[in-house]
Each structure stands twice: as C-alpha cells, then as structure tokens.
Design an enzyme around this catalytic site. Structure first.
Site, PDB file in Angstrom:
ATOM      1  N   GLU A 115      -0.070   4.216  -3.702  1.00 58.51           N
ATOM      2  CA  GLU A 115       0.335   3.911  -5.072  1.00 58.51           C
ATOM      3  C   GLU A 115      -0.560   2.842  -5.687  1.00 58.51           C
ATOM      4  O   GLU A 115      -0.930   2.907  -6.865  1.00 58.51           O
ATOM      5  CB  GLU A 115       1.797   3.452  -5.103  1.00 58.51           C
ATOM      6  CG  GLU A 115       2.807   4.505  -4.686  1.00 58.51           C
ATOM      7  CD  GLU A 115       3.030   5.568  -5.744  1.00 58.51           C
ATOM      8  OE1 GLU A 115       2.405   5.475  -6.822  1.00 58.51           O
ATOM      9  OE2 GLU A 115       3.828   6.489  -5.492  1.00 58.51           O
ATOM     10  N   ARG A 129      -2.828   3.903  -8.968  1.00 55.23           N
ATOM     11  CA  ARG A 129      -2.384   3.284 -10.219  1.00 55.23           C
ATOM     12  C   ARG A 129      -3.236   2.068 -10.587  1.00 55.23           C
ATOM     13  O   ARG A 129      -3.744   1.973 -11.706  1.00 55.23           O
ATOM     14  CB  ARG A 129      -0.914   2.882 -10.122  1.00 55.23           C
ATOM     15  CG  ARG A 129       0.016   4.029  -9.771  1.00 55.23           C
ATOM     16  CD  ARG A 129       1.440   3.692 -10.097  1.00 55.23           C
ATOM     17  NE  ARG A 129       2.385   4.565  -9.393  1.00 55.23           N
ATOM     18  CZ  ARG A 129       3.638   4.745  -9.746  1.00 55.23           C
ATOM     19  NH1 ARG A 129       4.135   4.112 -10.795  1.00 55.23           N
ATOM     20  NH2 ARG A 129       4.443   5.546  -9.057  1.00 55.23           N
ATOM     21  N   ASP A 131       1.599  17.140  -1.959  1.00 52.78           N
ATOM     22  CA  ASP A 131       0.973  17.624  -3.191  1.00 52.78           C
ATOM     23  C   ASP A 131      -0.486  17.220  -3.421  1.00 52.78           C
ATOM     24  O   ASP A 131      -1.388  18.056  -3.463  1.00 52.78           O
ATOM     25  CB  ASP A 131       1.821  17.225  -4.400  1.00 52.78           C
ATOM     26  CG  ASP A 131       2.151  15.740  -4.453  1.00 52.78           C
ATOM     27  OD1 ASP A 131       1.785  14.998  -3.526  1.00 52.78           O
ATOM     28  OD2 ASP A 131       2.802  15.316  -5.440  1.00 52.78           O
ATOM     29  N   GLU A 134       4.043  16.155 -14.417  1.00 51.80           N
ATOM     30  CA  GLU A 134       3.351  17.285 -13.797  1.00 51.80           C
ATOM     31  C   GLU A 134       3.317  18.557 -14.649  1.00 51.80           C
ATOM     32  O   GLU A 134       2.292  19.253 -14.699  1.00 51.80           O
ATOM     33  CB  GLU A 134       3.957  17.585 -12.428  1.00 51.80           C
ATOM     34  CG  GLU A 134       3.630  16.566 -11.373  1.00 51.80           C
ATOM     35  CD  GLU A 134       4.460  15.306 -11.498  1.00 51.80           C
ATOM     36  OE1 GLU A 134       4.020  14.235 -10.998  1.00 51.80           O
ATOM     37  OE2 GLU A 134       5.559  15.374 -12.111  1.00 51.80           O
ATOM     38  N   THR A 194      -4.950  11.463  -9.670  1.00 49.80           N
ATOM     39  CA  THR A 194      -3.575  11.964  -9.637  1.00 49.80           C
ATOM     40  C   THR A 194      -2.622  11.125 -10.466  1.00 49.80           C
ATOM     41  O   THR A 194      -1.468  11.511 -10.637  1.00 49.80           O
ATOM     42  CB  THR A 194      -3.078  12.070  -8.183  1.00 49.80           C
ATOM     43  OG1 THR A 194      -1.927  12.920  -8.121  1.00 49.80           O
ATOM     44  CG2 THR A 194      -2.748  10.693  -7.618  1.00 49.80           C
TER      45      THR A 194
END
Length: 715
Positions: free
Chosen positions: A269, A273, A419, A593, A681
């Site tokens: 994360e 991010r 994913d 998404e 992502t």
C-alpha cells in the site's frame, strides 16, 4: 503545531459568521435576505488562503483479513486548455532516462509565505473586538424582533445553500432525444465533486491520513501521519488543473511530510499510494505550464522541481528493507524508521502474491529517473521467484512465504490478494516500451489459464463471470467476483491493443484470434461488472457478488453462442436473478475498478455506452454518498437500502482513482494517451520509457513443456 493546518492559514474566529451577518444587515435592510444569503454561501466554502490505516487495496470486504473498523491548481487556464497542454507535451517525456545523474541530497524545502497572508495575533484580537462592538450596535438598532428575523433568515439561507451545494454537484440537466451530450460539462461535474471532497478534507481533517465525513474529523495511521490522502491525490489535482488546491498540498508535502516513522506500514500500500503518488506528481509536474519570462531573461529555477522525487527516493530507501528476506520476496510490512521487514501477522506469516508482484512499476520508474539500478534489480527479482514456482497455467496461489519464496495453499483468484499481480505482468511489458517480452509471455499464459479454469456463465442470462478456485484448479469453480476483479476487462482490452484504438490495432501485425477473443471477453465481463451496480437499489455496487450458475458449470469451451453484453433492455431478461449478494457484502467503499475498466473500454473501442454507464455510476455516487453540511462524500454500509446507511469513511482512492477515472472517461482522449503512459494500480500515471544501456531484464523463465509446466531436471 496544529497538524490539521500547520500554518494557521485557515483558522477562523468563532464569531466569523456573526461578522458577515452584521455586514449584511448594515448594507441594506431592504435586500437583507439576499445579502446574507451570499455571505453564507461564501462562508460555506472553506478558506484556501495559502492555500488511516489503509483499506487494503487488494482486500475485498468479507474476504479480507486486513479490514479495520472503517474498512478500508502560475496562471489561470481552462481545463480543456490544460488537457491540450498535457497532450502536446506528453510525447516529449523521457525516452532514455537520466541514467548516471545523481540526486541532490534530501532536504526540506520550506515554502515562505508573504507577510500579507499572515495575521498578527494582537491585530486579530483588536479587529474582532471592534467587529463584536459593531454587531452589538446593529442589534440595538434593529431591535429584538429584527434580530429574530436575522437568525431565522441566516439559518434558512445556510440550510438552503448547503442543500444546493450538494444538489448542484450531482443533478444532471434533462437530455432531449437526439441532443448531443456535453461531455466537457460532465467532466466539469467530476472536477466539482473532487473539489467538494478536497475542501471537506481540508476543513475538517487537514494533514490526517483518514477522513471521516460524517463525524468531520481525521485520524492518523501512524504518529504525525504519512500524507496518505494528500500524496495520493496530488496527480489528480494536476490533471484537473486545480492549482490552488495543489499549492496547498505541495506546501504540506514540503514542510510537514516525513517518512521517518518508527511504525510498521504495509509494504504494498505504501508503494502504490505514496511512492507511486510522488513519482506521478514528479512526472506530471514536468508537463505543467511554466511561468512566462522575457526572451532576454533566464527562467528562474523552480525550487520544488525535485521535491517529489527527493521524497520518493527517501521513501524507497526505507522500503528496500522489506525485501531483505531469505528469498527476496518482500515482507508484508516494513518499519520505515528501522527499515526492517515484518512478516504478516496473519496467514501464517505469508505475504500476498498480488502485493509482492505489484511493486515493480514504481521501483523501475524510480530506477530510470535516478540511475540507481538497485531499485530495479530488487523489485524485478521478485518476479523471478514467483515464476520459478511453476504455477500451473500461470495462475498463482494468493499467498507466498517471504522466507522460502514458495506458495502457501492453492487458492487461486483474481480478486483480493491475487488481482494486481496479473495487472503488473502486462503493465511491466508496456512500461518498458514492449522491450521485455518475458512479461507478455507470462500475461498470455495467465490469460489462457483464466479462460480454461475461471471463466463460467450464469444460469438465467448467460452472463460471463470470472470465478475463483479456492481449493485449487482441480476443485470446483466458485461463482464469486470481488468488485476488485472488475479491473480485469479494462486490462484485457489494454493488453490486446496496447492502448491504441481497436480498429487501428486490428490493422497491425500480430493481431489475431487470441486478441479478438480477449476483446470479446472484455466486453462481456464489463457488462457483468456494470450489472453489479444495476442490481442494487442505489445503483452502486456491493463489495462482492456471488452468482447463480449452471450445474454443472458451463466453462469457456462450452460458451453460449450469445453471452449477454448489454443490460439496457432490463425487462427482457432475468439477468438480475443471477446476482446473489450476501449480507456481509452490501457495503461500498467508493472503489474504482469498474469505472477504470469503463475508461479503458471507451478509449479502446470508442463505444459511447461505456461513457453513459460511467455517468450513471457517477450520478449514483453523487446521490447516495454525498454528506450534508459540507462533509464531502463517504463510503456506504448498505447499497440496497435507500437512503443508504453511511459508513463515515472516505477512502483515499476516492480522489486518487475513482474520481480520476471518471474525469478521464469524460475527457478528450489526448489527455494522458494510453500508448504513452501506464497507470499503476492506484491510478498514478507514469511514462513509458525504453530500457537504454543501463537496464535490462535480469532473468529468464525456467524451461516449460507444451502445457506450460516446468520441466523437471532428471536426478
């Protein structure tokens, strides 16, 4: 220091509303109501003078093991001109990088405020005293009865203004039959919603990692925070040309952001991010218009040109400790101060495969910018370790041990924990300008595996779903799709065409049956994801949907002749009977998404229905997630109830991803063209580049047989 507003720029006296009321009353008694209404409207806008623990990106609701209590804009220019500037300049970005250049030493670069933008305490106190005395005089003049009218009118105007602020954001104008849609206007609505969200955060939780719109407060993930919301939204503000908001954010990053935190954070994360956000901001900053100077003058150096890159480099150095496992697979967490990796507290200490395989775009781009090959090698090595496990048909289990580099269990899915591993296979290939075919090979193998093992169809409408194999590829397919899975159709379209329009891709060498099949599946899966929104009372998707499928399941090799690709004629089919939403999965976390896939599908196919679907989604978000009284927007507890119960949490990806993809969906296609950029992502765009002399693919795949299985060496 006030961490919400470290410069005290937005500090207001509790009497500020009374001041404005007094000024309005003195101006004119005849147009008193109008004056006060305008005053209240101004007060309803946050003053911009001068300016949580994550909800695991790969964790889906009840399938999560990480979910916590909240579940996880120099000159004025028009937005369209800004978009054109980006489109004109984007092709001039790096093609050979800056290998060999050294970064300046990391240092703080504090911004200096003009004295005119400060208020001395004694002046503030005297001014307030005078204003209070003035207001008392006004009350004496109008008397008690008029004071009552003042209070009632102010209250009414305030409530009316607040209602209009929300209503004007989401309510669309009725469209007459045959009337052309104004997509620029719709894009502007998205920009308005971002500003509303940002202003609510600025006013109530500035500098905090988490924002709770209902309670209007913020909380921190770690002591003094990590810039979670601010850094994640930097590039969205650049894309939307929100220069005032961006200036405030840059000030905070320059003076308040430090990653020297004696606290463990999630490796993945923090990479996607924070590191991704800083790198994308550095990239997009180079495309922004520069101040004009006379021909005989030298353009002044912009002192913050390297700020984002310096912050990113400092963070990356700290993250490298997570990779110091016996195998090289990164630990799930990292202490940014000690730079020591920490195994997962759950899952028997294993890291998730998606997290380990979703760090490469960021580290490779940083390596290209700095010439520091170590970032590249460290992240790339993870791909080799994962692939050397020889996962059957390219479908990897969702857990991997950092110490051994071996998979844990046989659970295969493209939802949470699985994913973005697949997403980064094709995006690594695209990032390096198609110069690393190893990742295209891995993507294609995985796609064949998806078609063979995970694609099945629903019972009533033959909707195409991408299921799971929780007990291994030889066990039954499980008819469940996390909303997270809805990244996949857009990624499939991106992979098939390389981001260029479909008709152009079809004329190029290499196009064939496989690509056509991938595009067909992409259309069908996008429809299924869209149905997750249409199936609820609010028009917003649940976190997870289960499906009613055939018994035994119909797989791709037995595919129906006409799988459903549109749900426009809602009365002609029983498609809604195929959606089975469990009680624990009705929440909505403002996830991106599906709109992400709509964005890719629109850019690739040019089919306007994807924009229309996106607009309907956007309106549903505006109608059901807007918080009254200037709170912004929030996640929901139940999407099948109206009014929907609110969850009191705004996810950082609401501004970083969801609103960004809506904005791009409604924008001209030359804004961040897909053949020139790659989105990580977390929707942070970075430029494609060539390997150059310094970088190369440092590994090769082990030999495999015709079925893709590892060839074992004879003992």
């Amino acid at each position: 220091m006030n961490t919400r507003d470290p410069f005290n720029l937005r500090q207001k006296s509790p009497l500020s509303y009374i001041q404005s009321g007094a000024r309005a009353a003195v101006a004119s008694a005849n147009n008193f109501g109008d004056q006060l209404s305008r005053s209240v409207q101004r007060m309803a806008q946050p003053d911009h003078s001068g300016g949580g623990a994550p909800s695991d990106h790969n964790v889906a609701g009840s399938s999560s093991d990480y979910v916590n209590g909240d579940d996880p804009r120099a000159r004025q220019r028009s937005t369209s001109l800004h978009a054109n500037a980006l489109g004109d300049k984007i092709s001039n970005m790096v093609s050979s990088g800056s290998a060999g250049q050294e970064l300046p030493m990391y240092k703080d670069k504090p911004y200096n405020y003009d004295r005119s933008r400060r208020r001395l305490p004694i002046f503030r106190k005297n001014r307030l005293l005078l204003l209070v005395l003035g207001f008392v005089s006004v009350l004496a003049y109008f008397g008690f009865a008029h004071r009552r009218t003042l209070v009632e009118t102010a209250t009414e105007a305030t409530e009316k203004t607040k209602a209009n602020m929300i209503g004007n954001v989401w309510k669309s104008e009725p469209k007459e039959p045959g009337q052309q849609i104004n997509w620029d206007a719709r894009r502007s609505r998205v920009r308005d919603v971002f500003r509303t969200s940002w202003q609510a955060y600025e006013e109530h939780a500035w500098g905090f990692d988490q924002f709770h719109p209902l309670s209007k407060k913020g909380t921190q993930m770690v002591p003094n925070g990590m810039g979670w919301i601010i850094v994640d939204a930097l590039d969205t503000m650049m894309i939307m040309n929100l220069t005032k908001e961006l200036s405030h954010a840059k000030e905070w990053v320059s003076t308040s952001l430090s990653y020297d935190k004696d606290h463990d954070v999630n490796t993945f994360e923090t990479t996607i991010r924070m590191l991704g956000g800083l790198l994308s901001a550095h990239y997009l900053q180079s495309l922004l218009p520069k101040p004009e100077v006379a021909e005989d003058e030298e353009a002044p150096a912009t002192k913050d040109d390297d700020m984002f890159l310096e912050k990113a480099t400092d963070l990356a150095e700290r993250l490298l400790g997570a990779y110091e496992s016996k195998s090289g697979v990164p630990y799930a967490s990292i202490n940014l101060h000690t730079q020591k990796g920490i195994p997962s507290h759950d899952d028997d200490g294993a890291s998730s495969t998606s997290e380990a395989g979703t760090l490469q775009l960021e580290m490779k781009y940083l390596a290209k910018l700095t010439g520091e090959k170590n970032y590249w090698d460290t992240a790339e090595r993870v791909m080799k370790i994962i692939d050397n496990n020889g996962a059957r048909d390219g479908l990897v289990p969702i857990f991997i041990y950092a110490d051994t580099g071996h998979f844990r269990g046989e659970n295969v899915r493209l939802g949470s924990r699985g994913d973005s591993y697949y997403e980064y296979l094709i995006k690594q290939y695209l990032q390096t300008s198609n110069q690393e075919p190893i990742y295209l090979d891995m993507w294609k193998q995985a796609m064949r595996g998806v078609k063979k093992h995970l694609i099945t169809y629903t019972k009533h409408a033959n909707l195409t779903i991408l299921g799971e194999r929780p007990d291994g590829l030889d066990k039954p397919v499980f008819p469940k799709m996390d909303h997270l899975v809805c990244f996949m159709p857009g990624t499939m379209a991106l992979a098939a065409t390389g981001g260029i329009p479909l008709e152009e891709a079809r004329r190029r060498p290499g196009w064939g049956k496989e690509q056509e099949e991938d595009m067909k599946l992409a259309r069908e899966l996008t429809t299924t994801c869209w149905g997750m929104y249409l199936a609820t009372a609010t028009g917003l998707s649940p976190e997870i949907a289960h499906f009613d499928i055939h018994d035994p399941p119909i797989m791709l090799d037995q595919a129906p002749d006409e799988p459903l690709t549109t749900l426009d004629d809602l009365k002609s089919t029983d498609w809604h009977m195929d959606y089975k939403i469990h009680i624990a999965d009705f929440h909505n976390l403002q996830r991106p998404e599906t709109v992400e896939s709509l964005f890719y599908m629109w850019r690739v196919t040019g089919d306007e229905k994807y924009r229309e679907w996106g607009w309907q989604m956007f309106e549903a978000f505006m109608e059901h997630t807007a918080v009254k009284n200037g709170g912004g927007f929030t996640s929901l507890d139940h999407v099948d109830k109206v009014p929907a119960p609110m969850r009191d949490n705004m996810e950082s990806f609401w501004m970083a991803e969801t609103l960004k993809y809506f904005y791009l969906l409604f924008s001209p296609n030359d804004l961040l063209p897909l053949d020139q950029v790659v989105f990580n992502t977390e929707a942070h765009p970075m430029p494609k580049f060539e390997l150059g002399k310094l970088f190369s693919t440092g590994w090769s795949r082990l030999p495999r047989d015709a079925d893709g299985n590892l060839i074992k060496k004879e003992s």
